[in-house]
Design a protein around this motif. Structure first.
Motif, PDB file in Angstrom:
ATOM      1  N   GLY A 195       0.758  -1.335  -0.111  1.00 21.66           N
ATOM      2  CA  GLY A 195       0.043  -0.191  -0.038  1.00 21.66           C
ATOM      3  C   GLY A 195       0.853   1.304  -0.029  1.00 21.66           C
ATOM      4  N   CYS A 196       2.102   1.204   0.316  1.00 19.33           N
ATOM      5  CA  CYS A 196       3.027   2.220   0.476  1.00 19.33           C
ATOM      6  C   CYS A 196       3.343   2.779  -0.983  1.00 19.33           C
ATOM      7  N   GLU A 197       3.387   1.894  -1.775  1.00 16.09           N
ATOM      8  CA  GLU A 197       4.122   2.190  -3.293  1.00 16.09           C
ATOM      9  C   GLU A 197       3.522   3.401  -3.802  1.00 16.09           C
ATOM     10  N   ALA A 198       2.216   3.729  -3.770  1.00 15.56           N
ATOM     11  CA  ALA A 198       1.739   4.767  -4.568  1.00 15.56           C
ATOM     12  C   ALA A 198       1.908   5.974  -3.832  1.00 15.56           C
ATOM     13  N   ARG A 199       2.206   6.162  -2.734  1.00 19.33           N
ATOM     14  CA  ARG A 199       2.433   7.225  -1.833  1.00 19.33           C
ATOM     15  C   ARG A 199       4.057   7.655  -2.367  1.00 19.33           C
ATOM     16  N   ILE A 200       4.773   6.639  -2.473  1.00 16.21           N
ATOM     17  CA  ILE A 200       6.375   6.680  -2.940  1.00 16.21           C
ATOM     18  C   ILE A 200       6.484   7.005  -4.193  1.00 16.21           C
ATOM     19  N   ARG A 201       5.629   6.741  -5.006  1.00  9.06           N
ATOM     20  CA  ARG A 201       5.429   7.234  -6.414  1.00  9.06           C
ATOM     21  C   ARG A 201       5.459   8.626  -6.467  1.00  9.06           C
ATOM     22  N   THR A 202       4.208   8.992  -5.550  1.00 10.73           N
ATOM     23  CA  THR A 202       3.851  10.421  -5.350  1.00 10.73           C
ATOM     24  C   THR A 202       5.004  11.340  -5.031  1.00 10.73           C
ATOM     25  N   ILE A 203       5.854  11.109  -3.985  1.00 12.83           N
ATOM     26  CA  ILE A 203       7.078  11.646  -3.522  1.00 12.83           C
ATOM     27  C   ILE A 203       7.985  11.805  -4.889  1.00 12.83           C
ATOM     28  N   HIS A 204       8.090  10.788  -5.574  1.00 14.29           N
ATOM     29  CA  HIS A 204       9.121  10.952  -6.669  1.00 14.29           C
ATOM     30  C   HIS A 204       8.405  12.095  -7.537  1.00 14.29           C
ATOM     31  N   HIS A 205       7.102  11.961  -7.983  1.00 10.59           N
ATOM     32  CA  HIS A 205       6.435  12.567  -9.115  1.00 10.59           C
ATOM     33  C   HIS A 205       6.613  14.273  -8.222  1.00 10.59           C
ATOM     34  N   LEU A 206       6.329  14.452  -7.223  1.00  9.94           N
ATOM     35  CA  LEU A 206       6.472  15.692  -6.633  1.00  9.94           C
ATOM     36  C   LEU A 206       7.932  16.372  -6.690  1.00  9.94           C
ATOM     37  N   ALA A 207       8.871  15.503  -6.791  1.00 13.89           N
ATOM     38  CA  ALA A 207      10.321  15.926  -7.031  1.00 13.89           C
ATOM     39  C   ALA A 207      10.830  16.142  -8.297  1.00 13.89           C
ATOM     40  N   GLY A 208       9.733  15.537  -9.187  1.00  8.43           N
ATOM     41  CA  GLY A 208       9.898  15.564 -10.806  1.00  8.43           C
ATOM     42  C   GLY A 208      10.953  14.681 -11.191  1.00  8.43           C
ATOM     43  N   LEU A 209      10.917  13.309 -10.367  1.00  7.21           N
ATOM     44  CA  LEU A 209      11.789  12.211 -10.666  1.00  7.21           C
ATOM     45  C   LEU A 209      10.939  11.109 -11.151  1.00  7.21           C
ATOM     46  N   ARG A 210      11.593  10.271 -12.269  1.00  6.09           N
ATOM     47  CA  ARG A 210      11.101   8.986 -12.508  1.00  6.09           C
ATOM     48  C   ARG A 210      10.989   7.961 -11.430  1.00  6.09           C
ATOM     49  N   PHE A 211      10.126   7.319 -11.323  1.00  6.53           N
ATOM     50  CA  PHE A 211      10.178   6.216 -10.349  1.00  6.53           C
ATOM     51  C   PHE A 211      10.662   4.781 -10.766  1.00  6.53           C
ATOM     52  N   THR A 212      11.840   4.302 -10.653  1.00  7.26           N
ATOM     53  CA  THR A 212      12.413   3.201 -11.112  1.00  7.26           C
ATOM     54  C   THR A 212      12.995   2.432 -10.258  1.00  7.26           C
ATOM     55  N   PRO A 213      12.480   1.642  -9.396  1.00  4.13           N
ATOM     56  CA  PRO A 213      13.219   0.827  -8.484  1.00  4.13           C
ATOM     57  C   PRO A 213      13.906  -0.216  -8.830  1.00  4.13           C
ATOM     58  N   THR A 214      15.028  -0.250  -8.236  1.00  6.68           N
ATOM     59  CA  THR A 214      16.047  -1.447  -8.747  1.00  6.68           C
ATOM     60  C   THR A 214      15.404  -2.770  -8.277  1.00  6.68           C
ATOM     61  N   HIS A 215      15.112  -3.062  -7.165  1.00  4.32           N
ATOM     62  CA  HIS A 215      14.475  -4.249  -6.497  1.00  4.32           C
ATOM     63  C   HIS A 215      12.987  -4.083  -5.781  1.00  4.32           C
ATOM     64  N   ARG A 216      12.197  -5.176  -6.086  1.00  8.46           N
ATOM     65  CA  ARG A 216      11.103  -5.083  -5.382  1.00  8.46           C
ATOM     66  C   ARG A 216      10.853  -6.234  -4.273  1.00  8.46           C
ATOM     67  N   VAL A 217      10.680  -5.891  -3.037  1.00 11.83           N
ATOM     68  CA  VAL A 217      10.668  -6.947  -2.132  1.00 11.83           C
ATOM     69  C   VAL A 217       9.548  -7.035  -1.377  1.00 11.83           C
ATOM     70  N   ARG A 218       8.816  -8.196  -1.266  1.00 13.82           N
ATOM     71  CA  ARG A 218       7.672  -8.343  -0.601  1.00 13.82           C
ATOM     72  C   ARG A 218       7.461  -7.930   0.877  1.00 13.82           C
ATOM     73  N   ASP A 219       8.742  -8.774   1.499  1.00  6.88           N
ATOM     74  CA  ASP A 219       8.760  -8.785   3.051  1.00  6.88           C
ATOM     75  C   ASP A 219       9.527  -7.471   3.608  1.00  6.88           C
ATOM     76  N   LEU A 220       8.893  -6.705   4.459  1.00  7.07           N
ATOM     77  CA  LEU A 220       9.600  -5.642   5.085  1.00  7.07           C
ATOM     78  C   LEU A 220      10.844  -6.006   5.830  1.00  7.07           C
ATOM     79  N   ALA A 221      10.888  -7.007   6.303  1.00  8.29           N
ATOM     80  CA  ALA A 221      12.223  -7.550   6.998  1.00  8.29           C
ATOM     81  C   ALA A 221      13.269  -7.956   6.116  1.00  8.29           C
TER      82      ALA A 221
END
Length: 305
Positions: A195-221
């Motif tokens: 659920g946090c991904e949309a908000r992190i995308r928004t942070i990048h958008h507000l900063a004028g950055l493309r959202f291009t994560p290197t790794h996607r990890v399901r587990d928080l730990a």
């Protein structure tokens, strides 16, 4: 046809626990008593409700009966709790659902407080992703939930949960009072697709950055461990602070954004009366601890059903 509450209670316990033995332990009954109750319900309905496998699963009829059984028991609990409330002896069990970060970061403190402040109320926690939590609240698996940014409606805002940069303590920016997301553009960025991904995308958008994560990890730990290992950096909500090891640091982030954590009940059926008590108790607890906590509790609680 005579269907009774013990039959429905046993049926739901078996479905939720995944088997007769676990359901018996949950209900404080013998396994044979649970099996007898479910079998008698099936005889009344003249068809099987469960497939006896590991784990147990519902038949087509069982799946149709399930939401109605939940509503029936929810209504009974409400009647019992209304009576208890009238005599000022609030008791019962509230099944509370929320997402992993909230369950791990916020809920433990609340459970400890509720145990001391409301010892007659038992809170059982269900952890799931945002879609699972909403579904559980709707279908009666959960009586209440801590939702993230729900639409306006009844409920109580527990906290405003801001977003922070998670960095190793030896990162060049670790000594700064605040980190701009643009300054992390050269770092490998890690993300947990929840659920946090949309908000992190928004942070990048507000900063004028493309959202291009290197790794996607399901587990928080796992995500935290990867930052520890120097694989990259990430952004987490402030509620995660208690989970952060000492060799990592959470720093305020620009552009700033936050999410609302709201304790609420279901839209389509009466609320478990104990939710009001828990919500008011939680608000008082968070207000007392706010000076030492990372959350901002803002405004009075809205009216609850």
């Amino acid at each position: 046809m005579t269907v009774n509450l013990p039959q429905l209670r046993a049926f739901l316990a078996v479905v939720d626990a995944g088997g007769f033995s676990a359901a018996a332990a949950e209900l404080g009954m013998s396994q044979s008593a649970v099996s007898h109750a479910v079998a008698s319900l099936e005889r009344e309905l003249a068809a099987p409700l469960l497939v006896r496998a590991t784990p147990v699963r519902t038949t087509v009829l069982g799946e149709q009966v399930l939401p109605h059984a939940r509503i029936a028991l929810s209504a009974v609990r409400s009647v019992e709790q209304i009576a208890a409330d009238a005599t000022e002896t609030m008791t019962g069990t509230v099944r509370l659902a929320s997402t992993p970060t909230v369950c791990q970061g916020l809920i433990p403190g609340l459970l400890r407080h509720w145990c001391e402040d409301q010892p007659r109320i038992t809170v059982r926690v269900f952890e799931g992703d945002s879609s699972e939590v909403s579904a559980w609240l709707e279908n009666g698996t959960a009586d209440a939930a801590v939702l993230i940014d729900p639409p306006p409606g009844p409920g109580i805002q527990l906290a405003m949960d801001g977003y922070r940069a998670l960095l190793p303590r030896d990162h060049p920016l670790a000594g700064e009072p605040l980190v701009d997301i643009r300054d992390l553009e050269d770092d490998q960025f890690l993300i947990s697709p929840n659920g946090c991904e949309a908000r992190i995308r928004t942070i990048h958008h507000l900063a004028g950055l493309r959202f291009t994560p290197t790794h996607r990890v399901r587990d928080l730990a796992t995500l935290i461990s990867m930052v520890q290992a120097g694989i990259g950096v990430t952004v987490l909500s402030e509620v995660s602070r208690s989970l952060i090891p000492p060799d990592l640091i959470l720093l305020p982030l620009e552009p700033r954004t936050s999410r609302r954590l709201v304790l609420t009940g279901p839209d389509a059926r009466p609320w478990h009366p104990a939710i009001r008590t828990l919500a008011e108790s939680a608000a008082h607890y968070l207000a007392r601890t706010d000076s030492g906590a990372p959350f901002a509790v803002e405004g009075p609680a809205p009216a609850l059903p």
